[in-house]
Design an enzyme around this catalytic site. Structure first.
Site, PDB file in Angstrom:
ATOM      1  N   CYS A   2       2.818  16.982  -3.917  1.00 26.10           N
ATOM      2  CA  CYS A   2       2.192  18.241  -4.313  1.00 26.10           C
ATOM      3  C   CYS A   2       1.714  18.176  -5.769  1.00 26.10           C
ATOM      4  O   CYS A   2       2.300  17.462  -6.580  1.00 26.10           O
ATOM      5  CB  CYS A   2       3.177  19.384  -4.206  1.00 26.10           C
ATOM      6  N   TRP A  75       1.821  18.750  -0.022  1.00 29.06           N
ATOM      7  CA  TRP A  75       2.166  17.632   0.875  1.00 29.06           C
ATOM      8  C   TRP A  75       3.361  18.129   1.666  1.00 29.06           C
ATOM      9  O   TRP A  75       4.443  18.319   1.126  1.00 29.06           O
ATOM     10  CB  TRP A  75       2.512  16.407   0.030  1.00 29.06           C
ATOM     11  N   ASN A 101       5.951  22.667  -6.965  1.00 27.32           N
ATOM     12  CA  ASN A 101       6.178  21.249  -6.613  1.00 27.32           C
ATOM     13  C   ASN A 101       7.665  21.046  -6.510  1.00 27.32           C
ATOM     14  O   ASN A 101       8.390  21.506  -7.398  1.00 27.32           O
ATOM     15  CB  ASN A 101       5.778  20.336  -7.775  1.00 27.32           C
ATOM     16  N   GLY A 102       8.121  20.278  -5.548  1.00 29.90           N
ATOM     17  CA  GLY A 102       9.550  19.953  -5.486  1.00 29.90           C
ATOM     18  C   GLY A 102      10.188  20.552  -4.260  1.00 29.90           C
ATOM     19  O   GLY A 102       9.491  20.946  -3.309  1.00 29.90           O
ATOM     20  N   GLU A 478       4.932  -7.977  -1.260  1.00 34.05           N
ATOM     21  CA  GLU A 478       3.958  -7.013  -1.779  1.00 34.05           C
ATOM     22  C   GLU A 478       2.612  -7.145  -1.045  1.00 34.05           C
ATOM     23  O   GLU A 478       1.952  -6.142  -0.767  1.00 34.05           O
ATOM     24  CB  GLU A 478       3.787  -7.214  -3.291  1.00 34.05           C
ATOM     25  N   LYS A 482       0.740  -4.026   0.854  1.00 28.71           N
ATOM     26  CA  LYS A 482      -0.630  -3.598   0.552  1.00 28.71           C
ATOM     27  C   LYS A 482      -1.435  -3.510   1.853  1.00 28.71           C
ATOM     28  O   LYS A 482      -2.168  -2.557   2.076  1.00 28.71           O
ATOM     29  CB  LYS A 482      -1.333  -4.573  -0.396  1.00 28.71           C
ATOM     30  N   GLU A 485      -0.236  -0.429   4.134  1.00 26.31           N
ATOM     31  CA  GLU A 485      -0.405   0.950   3.691  1.00 26.31           C
ATOM     32  C   GLU A 485      -1.855   1.389   3.628  1.00 26.31           C
ATOM     33  O   GLU A 485      -2.140   2.562   3.835  1.00 26.31           O
ATOM     34  CB  GLU A 485       0.302   1.214   2.356  1.00 26.31           C
ATOM     35  N   HIS A 501      14.505 -18.639  12.763  1.00 20.60           N
ATOM     36  CA  HIS A 501      15.765 -18.007  13.159  1.00 20.60           C
ATOM     37  C   HIS A 501      15.524 -16.752  13.992  1.00 20.60           C
ATOM     38  O   HIS A 501      16.384 -15.871  14.047  1.00 20.60           O
ATOM     39  CB  HIS A 501      16.605 -17.690  11.916  1.00 20.60           C
TER      40      HIS A 501
HETATM   41  C1  F6R Z   1       2.722   1.109  -2.824  1.00 16.81           C
HETATM   42  C2  F6R Z   1       3.211   2.058  -3.793  1.00 16.81           C
HETATM   43  C3  F6R Z   1       4.597   2.559  -3.635  1.00 16.81           C
HETATM   44  C4  F6R Z   1       5.238   2.756  -5.017  1.00 16.81           C
HETATM   45  C5  F6R Z   1       6.607   3.441  -4.850  1.00 16.81           C
HETATM   46  C6  F6R Z   1       7.289   3.636  -6.178  1.00 16.81           C
HETATM   47  O1  F6R Z   1       1.423   0.711  -3.122  1.00 16.81           O
HETATM   48  O2  F6R Z   1       2.511   2.464  -4.680  1.00 16.81           O
HETATM   49  O3  F6R Z   1       5.365   1.718  -2.843  1.00 16.81           O
HETATM   50  O4  F6R Z   1       5.367   1.523  -5.640  1.00 16.81           O
HETATM   51  O5  F6R Z   1       6.441   4.686  -4.236  1.00 16.81           O
HETATM   52  O6  F6R Z   1       6.527   4.432  -7.028  1.00 16.81           O
HETATM   53  P1  F6R Z   1       6.740   4.432  -8.586  1.00 16.81           P
HETATM   54  O7  F6R Z   1       6.384   3.080  -9.080  1.00 16.81           O
HETATM   55  O8  F6R Z   1       5.830   5.499  -9.090  1.00 16.81           O
HETATM   56  O9  F6R Z   1       8.193   4.750  -8.802  1.00 16.81           O
END
Ligand code: F6R
Length: 605
Positions: A2, A75, A101-102, A478, A482, A485, A501
């Site tokens: 949000c 959100w 927010n929250g 990673e 990428k 997502e 395995h």
């Molecule tokens: C993936 C991505 C997330 C953030 C994760 C942590 O592309 O951006 O996996 O890395 O939500 O977010 P931060 O770094 O803001 O704590």
């Protein structure tokens, strides 16, 4: 997640609120709304879906008069993304409107109490209790009502509240959720993120947990939770406004991938002086540290996975990695001999904050590596090293991740020298190598012009495997995230030696396997695993140093990286994989900057 914005001044509020909300779109949302005070009336407009729908519904805000207002992108957490659940929420008498927010953790009991007292709930949200509480406590004093309501709330919140009786006044409040006030001339703003107001003002005040503030066109007054006025420093936003614009690129993500050499320079340059690593404000009690624990979420966690190899090798100290969402409930073996390194781009990730607090209570020293200045994690830590990547707008992190790696490398070299575990010649060679990384990252961008073509070949895959060993495995983690997502293709990262395995059962004719072969110490072993998957019909897209004939001779396709010492290579190796994910997602017509179901700053558990 949000986002909230607010404005009070002499201009029409609605167009400014909509512009502000557009700047927060990147955080991820599924509905939006604004409330504008005009005379003694509050005009509310809400929509499910995009801000563009809200602009259409309000004639870009021109159709709504009033010079004070609040806005929100939601959100969904409590209740589906519908117009009714969208914020702002209003009190039954129509006098108050709130954006939030929250999460209000005690909303169930508050809702029960308020319902018994006759307050009518329109939505399923936790937020709605706030506005009914304010109405209940209002006896003619807006500030008192807000304070009393706040005293009843448990959880996290950044709030903006307007009152029809008091046009030109907004109360905002913060508890474990970011909130920044912007000071203009004859106008005052607030937002959950400076990007929403940097076009109008660069003078800002960061609220702390438990503080609330009264905004009027003349300025702001900040109070502690008991209502006592407190002085607050004014900070200046220094980054260029264009840093938060697309600058001719089709997507923020592509822009941010391309920006990495520049971001890397900004991270490294101030910290490498006369061939030495200089880390500002690193006031740790080094004598006490017996182990390092790294915690983070998502990509930040994967940066930690790669950083572990470098720190252990150079500092000869055990490094344990823990997902923040697990660590917070793990009853961890942490004490005053532990250095906790926390990685976060946003500095606001709820799980990371909770893990950090858990370890702080057990006596750990805490070093935060964070991008967003003034964020909660930066403030909670004993020491903070900023990554200086500039604003990252695309939901999928790229420069946030690579600059986290760079700070981990700086830390490893600095601590290795300090602890005496690193020989002088090795130290100086690696510092030189580190300095050259921005250039090598640029090379990694330049030497892969075929990626858009490769994306046309691989974008139809149902799933992709990413394999590697050691540092290559850390990068595979990673790379797969990428791909998942932003392209919505199932991708799985595997330690190459683990395939046999169990998982090798999934390899079939035509199964794409992305194989990372950049670490010379384990390359032959990875090659054996490549041959094993090829024997079962896999198509292999290998990532290797240009000129590596051995890999070239077995792989179907190649992604290239320049030569970099293995201890520092993850930030270069990831670049072709970021580009591959980007172009595959583009082929699949995905919403690259705002992938479905995702949010930029994950401020809920
Ligand atoms: C993936 C991505 C997330 C953030 C994760 C942590 O592309 O951006 O996996 O890395 O939500 O977010 P931060 O770094 O803001 O704590």
């Amino acid at each position: 997640m949000c986002g909230i914005v607010g404005y009070t001044g002499s201009q029409n509020a609605a167009p400014l609120l909509l512009e502000g909300l557009k700047k927060l779109e990147y955080r991820g949302y599924d509905s939006a709304g604004i409330a504008v005070v005009e005379g003694n009336t509050i005009h509310i407009r809400k929509v499910t879906g995009r801000i563009a729908n809200l602009c259409e519904k309000t004639g870009d805000g021109q159709g709504i008069p009033g010079t004070t207002g609040i806005g929100h992108t939601r959100w969904a957490t409590h209740g589906a993304p519908t117009d009714t659940n969208a914020h702002p929420h209003t009190s039954n008498d129509g006098r108050f409107a709130v954006v939030h927010n929250g999460i209000i953790e005690n909303y169930v009991e508050l809702r029960r109490e308020l319902t018994q007292k006759g307050y009518r709930f329109e939505s399923e949200t936790d937020t709605e209790v706030i506005v009914h509480l304010v109405e209940m406590y209002y006896g003619g004093d807006f500030k008192q009502a807000v304070m009393k309501a706040a005293n009843r709330l448990r959880g996290s919140y950044a709030l903006g509240i307007v009152c029809a009786n008091e046009p030109g006044r907004i109360f905002v409040m913060r508890e474990a959720s970011p909130l920044i006030v912007g000071l203009g001339i004859g106008e005052t703003y607030f937002a959950s993120d400076v990007t929403a107001m940097v076009a109008y003002t660069r003078n800002v005040i960061y609220l702390e947990d438990g503080e609330f503030a009264e905004l009027t066109p003349e300025g702001v007054q900040v109070y502690d939770c008991a209502g006592r006025e407190i002085p607050k420093p004014i900070s200046r936003i220094t980054w260029d406004i264009q840093a938060a614009e697309k600058g001719g690129y089709a997507h923020f993500m592509l822009k941010e991938i391309m920006e990495q050499p520049r971001a890397a320079k900004a991270t490294l340059a101030p910290r490498i002086q006369s061939g030495e690593v200089v880390l500002e404000n690193l006031t740790l009690d080094w004598g006490k540290i017996q182990k390092i624990m790294i915690t983070a979420c998502g990509s930040a966690y994967y940066a930690g996975c790669a950083g572990k190899y470098t720190i252990e090798k150079l500092c000869r100290i055990p490094v344990q990695l823990e997902l923040a969402s697990e660590l917070r409930y793990a009853d961890p073996l942490v004490d005053e001999h532990t250095l906790l390194i926390v990685l976060s781009q946003s500095g606001e990730t709820a799980d990371t904050i909770a893990a950090m607090k858990e370890c702080r209570n057990r006596g750990a020293q805490i070093l935060a590596i964070v991008n967003v200045v003034g964020s909660t994690i930066a403030k909670l830590a004993d020491c903070t090293l900023y990554t200086w990547a500039g604003p990252e707008i695309a939901v999928a992190t790229t420069k946030g991740y690579t600059t986290q790696l760079l700070v981990l490398y700086l830390f490893a070299l600095y601590a290795g020298k300090l602890r005496g575990t690193l020989k002088a010649d090795q130290y100086h060679r690696l510092v030189g190598e580190l300095r050259s990384l921005p250039r090598r990252m640029q090379l990694a961008l330049d030497m892969n012009p075929r990626i858009p073509k490769l994306a046309k070949k691989y974008h139809k895959a149902d799933s992709l495997f990413f394999i590697g060993r050691n540092t290559d495995y850390a990068v595979a983690l990673e790379g797969a995230l990428k791909m998942k997502e932003i392209s919505y293709i199932h991708a799985e990262s595997y330690a190459a030696g683990e395939l046999k395995h169990g998982t090798i059962a999934l390899i079939h004719e035509g199964q794409p396997v992305v194989a990372l072969c950049c670490n010379p110490a384990v390359m032959e072993k990875t090659l054996s695993n490549i041959v094993e998957v090829i024997a079962r019909g896999a198509e292999v897209l290998a990532v290797a140093e240009r000129g590596n004939q051995t890999v070239l001779s077995v792989a179907d396709d190649m992604l290239y990286v320049p030569r970099v010492d293995t201890l520092l290579s993850a930030c270069v190796e990831i670049i072709p994989l970021q580009l591959l994910a980007y172009y595959v997602a583009k082929e699949n017509g995905c919403d690259i900057d705002k992938p479905k179901n995702l949010a930029k700053s994950v401020t809920v558990e």
